[in-house]
Design a protein around this motif. Structure first.
Motif, PDB file in Angstrom:
ATOM      1  N   LEU A 136       0.579  -1.269   0.115  1.00 37.24           N
ATOM      2  CA  LEU A 136       0.214  -0.150  -0.005  1.00 37.24           C
ATOM      3  C   LEU A 136       0.940   1.138   0.091  1.00 37.24           C
ATOM      4  N   TYR A 137       1.630   1.135   0.775  1.00 35.54           N
ATOM      5  CA  TYR A 137       2.892   2.296   0.901  1.00 35.54           C
ATOM      6  C   TYR A 137       3.460   2.712  -0.558  1.00 35.54           C
ATOM      7  N   VAL A 138       4.045   1.659  -1.167  1.00 39.11           N
ATOM      8  CA  VAL A 138       4.751   2.016  -2.200  1.00 39.11           C
ATOM      9  C   VAL A 138       4.036   2.212  -3.628  1.00 39.11           C
ATOM     10  N   GLU A 139       2.645   1.616  -3.557  1.00 37.82           N
ATOM     11  CA  GLU A 139       1.934   1.856  -4.693  1.00 37.82           C
ATOM     12  C   GLU A 139       0.739   2.948  -4.605  1.00 37.82           C
ATOM     13  N   ARG A 140       1.064   3.597  -3.788  1.00 39.56           N
ATOM     14  CA  ARG A 140       0.207   5.117  -3.785  1.00 39.56           C
ATOM     15  C   ARG A 140       0.875   6.196  -4.340  1.00 39.56           C
ATOM     16  N   THR A 141       2.280   5.880  -4.984  1.00 35.36           N
ATOM     17  CA  THR A 141       3.039   7.011  -5.465  1.00 35.36           C
ATOM     18  C   THR A 141       3.933   6.411  -6.290  1.00 35.36           C
ATOM     19  N   THR A 142       4.941   7.056  -6.917  1.00 31.89           N
ATOM     20  CA  THR A 142       5.952   6.558  -8.105  1.00 31.89           C
ATOM     21  C   THR A 142       7.135   6.271  -7.520  1.00 31.89           C
ATOM     22  N   ARG A 143       7.069   4.852  -6.685  1.00 33.13           N
ATOM     23  CA  ARG A 143       8.221   4.348  -6.119  1.00 33.13           C
ATOM     24  C   ARG A 143       8.623   3.393  -6.917  1.00 33.13           C
ATOM     25  N   LEU A 144       9.819   2.902  -6.833  1.00 37.02           N
ATOM     26  CA  LEU A 144      10.411   1.650  -7.496  1.00 37.02           C
ATOM     27  C   LEU A 144       9.568   0.401  -7.436  1.00 37.02           C
ATOM     28  N   GLU A 145       9.128  -0.171  -5.991  1.00 38.31           N
ATOM     29  CA  GLU A 145       8.926  -1.207  -5.731  1.00 38.31           C
ATOM     30  C   GLU A 145       7.554  -1.778  -6.295  1.00 38.31           C
ATOM     31  N   GLY A 146       6.676  -0.551  -6.446  1.00 44.88           N
ATOM     32  CA  GLY A 146       5.323  -0.909  -7.209  1.00 44.88           C
ATOM     33  C   GLY A 146       5.440  -1.552  -8.654  1.00 44.88           C
ATOM     34  N   LEU A 147       6.608  -0.759  -9.564  1.00 45.06           N
ATOM     35  CA  LEU A 147       6.885  -1.309 -10.766  1.00 45.06           C
ATOM     36  C   LEU A 147       7.258  -2.555 -10.976  1.00 45.06           C
ATOM     37  N   ALA A 148       8.305  -2.679 -10.179  1.00 46.70           N
ATOM     38  CA  ALA A 148       9.040  -4.007  -9.940  1.00 46.70           C
ATOM     39  C   ALA A 148       8.193  -5.167  -9.952  1.00 46.70           C
ATOM     40  N   SER A 149       7.290  -5.022  -8.870  1.00 46.07           N
ATOM     41  CA  SER A 149       6.507  -6.076  -8.374  1.00 46.07           C
ATOM     42  C   SER A 149       5.518  -6.397  -9.389  1.00 46.07           C
ATOM     43  N   ALA A 150       4.982  -5.430 -10.263  1.00 50.18           N
ATOM     44  CA  ALA A 150       4.222  -5.788 -11.269  1.00 50.18           C
ATOM     45  C   ALA A 150       4.712  -6.570 -12.286  1.00 50.18           C
ATOM     46  N   LEU A 151       6.164  -6.041 -12.784  1.00 47.35           N
ATOM     47  CA  LEU A 151       6.641  -6.832 -13.736  1.00 47.35           C
ATOM     48  C   LEU A 151       6.856  -8.191 -13.326  1.00 47.35           C
ATOM     49  N   VAL A 152       7.277  -8.460 -12.145  1.00 47.65           N
ATOM     50  CA  VAL A 152       7.548  -9.896 -11.740  1.00 47.65           C
ATOM     51  C   VAL A 152       6.246 -10.717 -11.992  1.00 47.65           C
ATOM     52  N   VAL A 153       5.255 -10.188 -11.277  1.00 46.30           N
ATOM     53  CA  VAL A 153       3.795 -11.062 -11.035  1.00 46.30           C
ATOM     54  C   VAL A 153       3.452 -11.166 -12.790  1.00 46.30           C
ATOM     55  N   ILE A 154       3.531 -10.193 -13.472  1.00 41.37           N
ATOM     56  CA  ILE A 154       3.091 -10.563 -15.028  1.00 41.37           C
ATOM     57  C   ILE A 154       4.061 -11.808 -15.535  1.00 41.37           C
ATOM     58  N   GLY A 155       5.309 -11.515 -15.178  1.00 42.61           N
ATOM     59  CA  GLY A 155       5.958 -12.684 -15.724  1.00 42.61           C
ATOM     60  C   GLY A 155       5.759 -14.067 -15.242  1.00 42.61           C
ATOM     61  N   LEU A 156       5.252 -14.024 -13.913  1.00 41.02           N
ATOM     62  CA  LEU A 156       4.772 -15.211 -13.197  1.00 41.02           C
ATOM     63  C   LEU A 156       3.465 -15.729 -13.941  1.00 41.02           C
ATOM     64  N   VAL A 157       2.530 -14.932 -14.280  1.00 45.08           N
ATOM     65  CA  VAL A 157       1.332 -15.115 -15.048  1.00 45.08           C
ATOM     66  C   VAL A 157       1.650 -15.778 -16.244  1.00 45.08           C
ATOM     67  N   ALA A 158       2.785 -14.885 -16.906  1.00 43.79           N
ATOM     68  CA  ALA A 158       2.786 -15.753 -18.126  1.00 43.79           C
ATOM     69  C   ALA A 158       3.604 -17.015 -18.098  1.00 43.79           C
ATOM     70  N   LEU A 159       4.398 -17.675 -17.209  1.00 42.41           N
ATOM     71  CA  LEU A 159       4.978 -18.738 -16.849  1.00 42.41           C
ATOM     72  C   LEU A 159       4.104 -19.869 -16.351  1.00 42.41           C
ATOM     73  N   ALA A 160       3.361 -19.392 -15.238  1.00 42.98           N
ATOM     74  CA  ALA A 160       2.777 -20.543 -14.661  1.00 42.98           C
ATOM     75  C   ALA A 160       1.774 -21.441 -15.386  1.00 42.98           C
ATOM     76  N   PRO A 161       1.076 -21.029 -16.282  1.00 43.06           N
ATOM     77  CA  PRO A 161       0.072 -22.248 -16.738  1.00 43.06           C
ATOM     78  C   PRO A 161       0.993 -23.332 -17.759  1.00 43.06           C
ATOM     79  N   VAL A 162       1.941 -23.050 -18.351  1.00 43.87           N
ATOM     80  CA  VAL A 162       2.711 -23.754 -19.251  1.00 43.87           C
ATOM     81  C   VAL A 162       3.684 -24.758 -18.234  1.00 43.87           C
ATOM     82  N   VAL A 163       4.193 -24.076 -17.187  1.00 47.00           N
ATOM     83  CA  VAL A 163       5.036 -24.626 -16.378  1.00 47.00           C
ATOM     84  C   VAL A 163       4.110 -25.859 -15.659  1.00 47.00           C
ATOM     85  N   LYS A 164       2.995 -25.781 -15.278  1.00 50.40           N
ATOM     86  CA  LYS A 164       2.055 -26.599 -14.863  1.00 50.40           C
ATOM     87  C   LYS A 164       1.787 -27.772 -15.595  1.00 50.40           C
TER      88      LYS A 164
END
Length: 207
Positions: A136-164
């Motif tokens: 909540l703290y980092v995603e209410r403004t333009t901080r590094l962690e919100g963008l970095a987390s989103a990129l990682v989660v999008i990558g996991l979403v792309a990988l998860a179905p085919v890995v399974k």
């Protein structure tokens, strides 16, 4: 008919509710505090000012000091361009709201990522991230962690179905790898998450 209603609820209604609630809990502290233009932490202003400097042709590491990789500055370039038209305060506000949207989208992606495990795990995971104070703290403004987390989660979403299914294709791996790499260009500590994903993939392939 009942199955269609259930799918509508789990795939449309619940994600929409999660997005709205996540956006609300990120926006309300802003409105309940110093208003639309607070200066509650210097980091976001530093990042935005650095993005404006890059937009004006000044290079980080050469013309001014930047202690982080340049990924966030590149992501903020559209907002710096808007700032040249409507002014930096308005553009910085637009950027803040965009990061709230991005954080809310991350909540929905976590729900989608965990949904194959069941509705309860999906709601638990999304609800935890939705209400997790550091997020909540980092995603209410333009901080590094919100963008970095989103990129990682999008990558996991792309990988998860085919890995399974054990059908990891090169192009999906390339897309996910690019997203994880972009996460590292935002915050260098993202390399730890990349290492964890590599271990996960190795374990999944050995099963």
């Amino acid at each position: 008919m009942r199955q269609n209603v259930h799918q509508l609820g789990t795939r449309v209604v619940i994600p929409l509710v999660l997005f709205v609630v996540a956006f609300g809990v990120r926006l309300i502290p802003l409105l309940d505090g110093a208003g639309w233009y607070p200066v509650d932490n210097y980091d976001p202003s530093v990042y935005y000012a650095a993005a404006v400097g890059l937009f004006d042709g000044r290079m980080p590491y050469r013309d001014f000091l930047l202690l982080h990789p340049p990924g966030l500055l590149l992501f903020l370039q559209p907002f710096a361009a808007v700032g040249a038209i409507v002014g930096d305060p308005a553009a910085n506000l637009i950027a803040r709201v965009a990061f709230m949207v991005l954080g809310s989208f991350t909540v929905v992606l976590i729900y989608r990522l965990l949904l194959p495990r069941g509705l309860a795990p999906a709601l638990l995971g999304a609800g935890f991230y939705l209400s997790y104070f550091p997020a909540l703290y980092v995603e209410r403004t333009t901080r590094l962690e919100g963008l970095a987390s989103a990129l990682v989660v999008i990558g996991l979403v792309a990988l998860a179905p085919v890995v399974k299914r054990g059908q990891l294709t090169w192009w999906r791996a390339a897309i996910a790898g690019a997203l994880f790499g972009l996460g590292v260009t935002v915050k260098i500590w993202g390399i730890v998450l990349v290492a964890a994903v590599v271990v996960w993939l190795l374990v999944a392939r050995s099963e």
